[in-house]
Design a protein around this motif. Structure first.
Motif, PDB file in Angstrom:
ATOM      1  N   UNK A 194      33.796  -2.361  18.202  1.00  0.00           N
ATOM      2  CA  UNK A 194      32.960  -2.707  19.357  1.00  0.00           C
ATOM      3  C   UNK A 194      31.607  -3.317  18.966  1.00  0.00           C
ATOM      4  N   UNK A 195      31.448  -3.685  17.692  1.00  0.00           N
ATOM      5  CA  UNK A 195      30.243  -4.377  17.248  1.00  0.00           C
ATOM      6  C   UNK A 195      30.558  -5.860  17.101  1.00  0.00           C
ATOM      7  N   UNK A 196      29.523  -6.671  16.978  1.00  0.00           N
ATOM      8  CA  UNK A 196      29.702  -8.109  16.797  1.00  0.00           C
ATOM      9  C   UNK A 196      29.661  -8.420  15.311  1.00  0.00           C
ATOM     10  N   UNK A 197      30.799  -8.867  14.790  1.00  0.00           N
ATOM     11  CA  UNK A 197      30.907  -9.233  13.387  1.00  0.00           C
ATOM     12  C   UNK A 197      31.369 -10.667  13.277  1.00  0.00           C
ATOM     13  N   UNK A 198      30.774 -11.384  12.349  1.00  0.00           N
ATOM     14  CA  UNK A 198      31.189 -12.744  12.042  1.00  0.00           C
ATOM     15  C   UNK A 198      31.497 -12.797  10.557  1.00  0.00           C
ATOM     16  N   UNK A 199      32.764 -13.006  10.247  1.00  0.00           N
ATOM     17  CA  UNK A 199      33.231 -13.029   8.865  1.00  0.00           C
ATOM     18  C   UNK A 199      33.558 -14.464   8.487  1.00  0.00           C
ATOM     19  N   UNK A 200      33.016 -14.906   7.364  1.00  0.00           N
ATOM     20  CA  UNK A 200      33.274 -16.250   6.854  1.00  0.00           C
ATOM     21  C   UNK A 200      34.237 -16.135   5.681  1.00  0.00           C
ATOM     22  N   UNK A 201      35.258 -16.979   5.689  1.00  0.00           N
ATOM     23  CA  UNK A 201      36.233 -16.978   4.600  1.00  0.00           C
ATOM     24  C   UNK A 201      36.891 -18.351   4.495  1.00  0.00           C
TER      25      UNK A 201
ATOM     26  N   UNK B   8      26.586  -8.476  12.620  1.00  0.00           N
ATOM     27  CA  UNK B   8      26.906  -8.345  11.201  1.00  0.00           C
ATOM     28  C   UNK B   8      27.512  -9.656  10.715  1.00  0.00           C
ATOM     29  N   UNK B   9      26.915 -10.222   9.674  1.00  0.00           N
ATOM     30  CA  UNK B   9      27.362 -11.482   9.096  1.00  0.00           C
ATOM     31  C   UNK B   9      27.901 -11.192   7.698  1.00  0.00           C
ATOM     32  N   UNK B  10      29.182 -11.449   7.486  1.00  0.00           N
ATOM     33  CA  UNK B  10      29.824 -11.127   6.216  1.00  0.00           C
ATOM     34  C   UNK B  10      30.311 -12.418   5.569  1.00  0.00           C
ATOM     35  N   UNK B  11      29.671 -12.796   4.470  1.00  0.00           N
ATOM     36  CA  UNK B  11      29.971 -14.054   3.791  1.00  0.00           C
ATOM     37  C   UNK B  11      30.966 -13.811   2.660  1.00  0.00           C
ATOM     38  N   UNK B  12      32.203 -14.232   2.861  1.00  0.00           N
ATOM     39  CA  UNK B  12      33.280 -14.047   1.879  1.00  0.00           C
ATOM     40  C   UNK B  12      33.323 -12.594   1.401  1.00  0.00           C
ATOM     41  N   UNK B  13      33.543 -11.640   2.320  1.00  0.00           N
ATOM     42  CA  UNK B  13      33.438 -10.229   1.961  1.00  0.00           C
ATOM     43  C   UNK B  13      34.469  -9.744   0.953  1.00  0.00           C
ATOM     44  N   UNK B  14      35.586 -10.440   0.813  1.00  0.00           N
ATOM     45  CA  UNK B  14      36.637  -9.985  -0.104  1.00  0.00           C
ATOM     46  C   UNK B  14      36.639 -10.728  -1.433  1.00  0.00           C
TER      47      UNK B  14
ATOM     48  N   UNK C 171      35.127  -8.894  16.473  1.00  0.00           N
ATOM     49  CA  UNK C 171      35.139  -9.500  15.150  1.00  0.00           C
ATOM     50  C   UNK C 171      35.669 -10.924  15.266  1.00  0.00           C
ATOM     51  N   UNK C 172      34.909 -11.870  14.776  1.00  0.00           N
ATOM     52  CA  UNK C 172      35.331 -13.271  14.747  1.00  0.00           C
ATOM     53  C   UNK C 172      35.352 -13.747  13.307  1.00  0.00           C
ATOM     54  N   UNK C 173      36.244 -14.677  13.013  1.00  0.00           N
ATOM     55  CA  UNK C 173      36.359 -15.238  11.668  1.00  0.00           C
ATOM     56  C   UNK C 173      36.119 -16.737  11.741  1.00  0.00           C
ATOM     57  N   UNK C 174      35.250 -17.230  10.846  1.00  0.00           N
ATOM     58  CA  UNK C 174      35.055 -18.662  10.655  1.00  0.00           C
ATOM     59  C   UNK C 174      35.755 -19.054   9.370  1.00  0.00           C
ATOM     60  N   UNK C 175      36.727 -19.921   9.469  1.00  0.00           N
ATOM     61  CA  UNK C 175      37.487 -20.346   8.300  1.00  0.00           C
ATOM     62  C   UNK C 175      37.196 -21.794   7.973  1.00  0.00           C
ATOM     63  N   UNK C 176      37.147 -22.090   6.685  1.00  0.00           N
ATOM     64  CA  UNK C 176      36.955 -23.459   6.252  1.00  0.00           C
ATOM     65  C   UNK C 176      36.894 -23.519   4.745  1.00  0.00           C
ATOM     66  N   UNK C 177      37.070 -24.685   4.185  1.00  0.00           N
ATOM     67  CA  UNK C 177      37.051 -24.830   2.726  1.00  0.00           C
ATOM     68  C   UNK C 177      35.661 -24.599   2.146  1.00  0.00           C
ATOM     69  N   UNK C 178      35.614 -24.312   0.865  1.00  0.00           N
ATOM     70  CA  UNK C 178      34.331 -24.129   0.178  1.00  0.00           C
ATOM     71  C   UNK C 178      33.489 -25.392   0.324  1.00  0.00           C
ATOM     72  N   UNK C 179      32.191 -25.199   0.565  1.00  0.00           N
ATOM     73  CA  UNK C 179      31.267 -26.321   0.641  1.00  0.00           C
ATOM     74  C   UNK C 179      31.153 -26.996   1.989  1.00  0.00           C
ATOM     75  N   UNK C 180      31.797 -26.439   3.027  1.00  0.00           N
ATOM     76  CA  UNK C 180      31.759 -27.118   4.330  1.00  0.00           C
ATOM     77  C   UNK C 180      30.598 -26.673   5.208  1.00  0.00           C
TER      78      UNK C 180
END
Length: 194
Positions: free
Chosen positions: A167-174, A140-146, A31-40
């Motif tokens: 053990x799966x590849x997940x990319x979560x954006x928040x 799995x791509x999760x765009x602002x899941x929460x 699981x990886x997380x991409x963090x950044x402000x809205x609109x980036x």
């Protein structure tokens, strides 16, 4: 390939340069997380990874042949189907199994039988997230899941992401540091769009 490699990605939407040479290396099977402000440009990057958009320039290695599942910021449920029926579209194990999965994210039998168009925003968000996680995919791509969830619902959904995403590849954006901490991500990339 043991990683998803993004090199020098550029994308313009209209007059706006959304991505300007973005590069990152994301491990497969984690699981990886991409963090950044809205609109980036985080959502644009996910749309490129899901092959819904094409980059103007740059290269992505490790994506070919992968089945992708995406939880969008919009819930995108079938409005006339119940929450359980929306899940069973991908689960294909019957209503009882769908109801059990919904219970694990705090939705009771009443919510399971409710048409998606009548669910609260938080309920619909949880069903949408769960449906994306239950789809058999490689990435799995999760765009602002929460987005729009209270703290208890965030906690339950984070547990479900950890359980189903093991053990799966997940990319979560928040854009929230708290989300990355809740998910216990090993890889956190600070995203500025470039």
């Amino acid at each position: 390939m043991s990683e998803l490699s993004i090199s020098g990605l550029y994308k313009r939407l209209g007059d706006r340069q959304v991505l300007s040479g973005f590069s990152a290396r994301l491990p497969m099977g984690e699981l990886s997380v991409l963090m950044g402000p809205s609109g980036c440009g985080k959502t644009t990057l996910l749309r490129i990874l899901a092959k819904l958009e094409q980059p103007d320039a740059g290269q992505i290695n490790g994506l070919d042949g992968l089945a992708v599942s995406m939880a969008f910021q919009e819930d995108r449920l079938c409005p006339c189907l119940s929450a359980a029926a929306n899940l069973d579209m991908v689960l294909c194990q019957g209503r009882a199994q769908a109801v059990r999965q919904l219970e694990k994210i705090g939705l009771d039998a009443i919510a399971a039988n409710t048409p998606a168009c009548q669910l609260s925003g938080g309920q619909a968000r949880r069903v949408s997230l769960l449906r994306a996680l239950l789809y058999p995919a490689d990435l799995y791509l999760l765009d602002e899941p929460f987005r729009g969830l209270d703290e208890e619902s965030r906690r339950l959904c984070a547990q479900k992401i950890s359980e189903l995403g093991f053990s799966k590849t997940l990319l979560v954006v928040t854009h929230r540091q708290e989300d990355a901490a809740l998910l216990k991500a090993k890889t956190v990339v600070t995203f500025s769009g470039s």
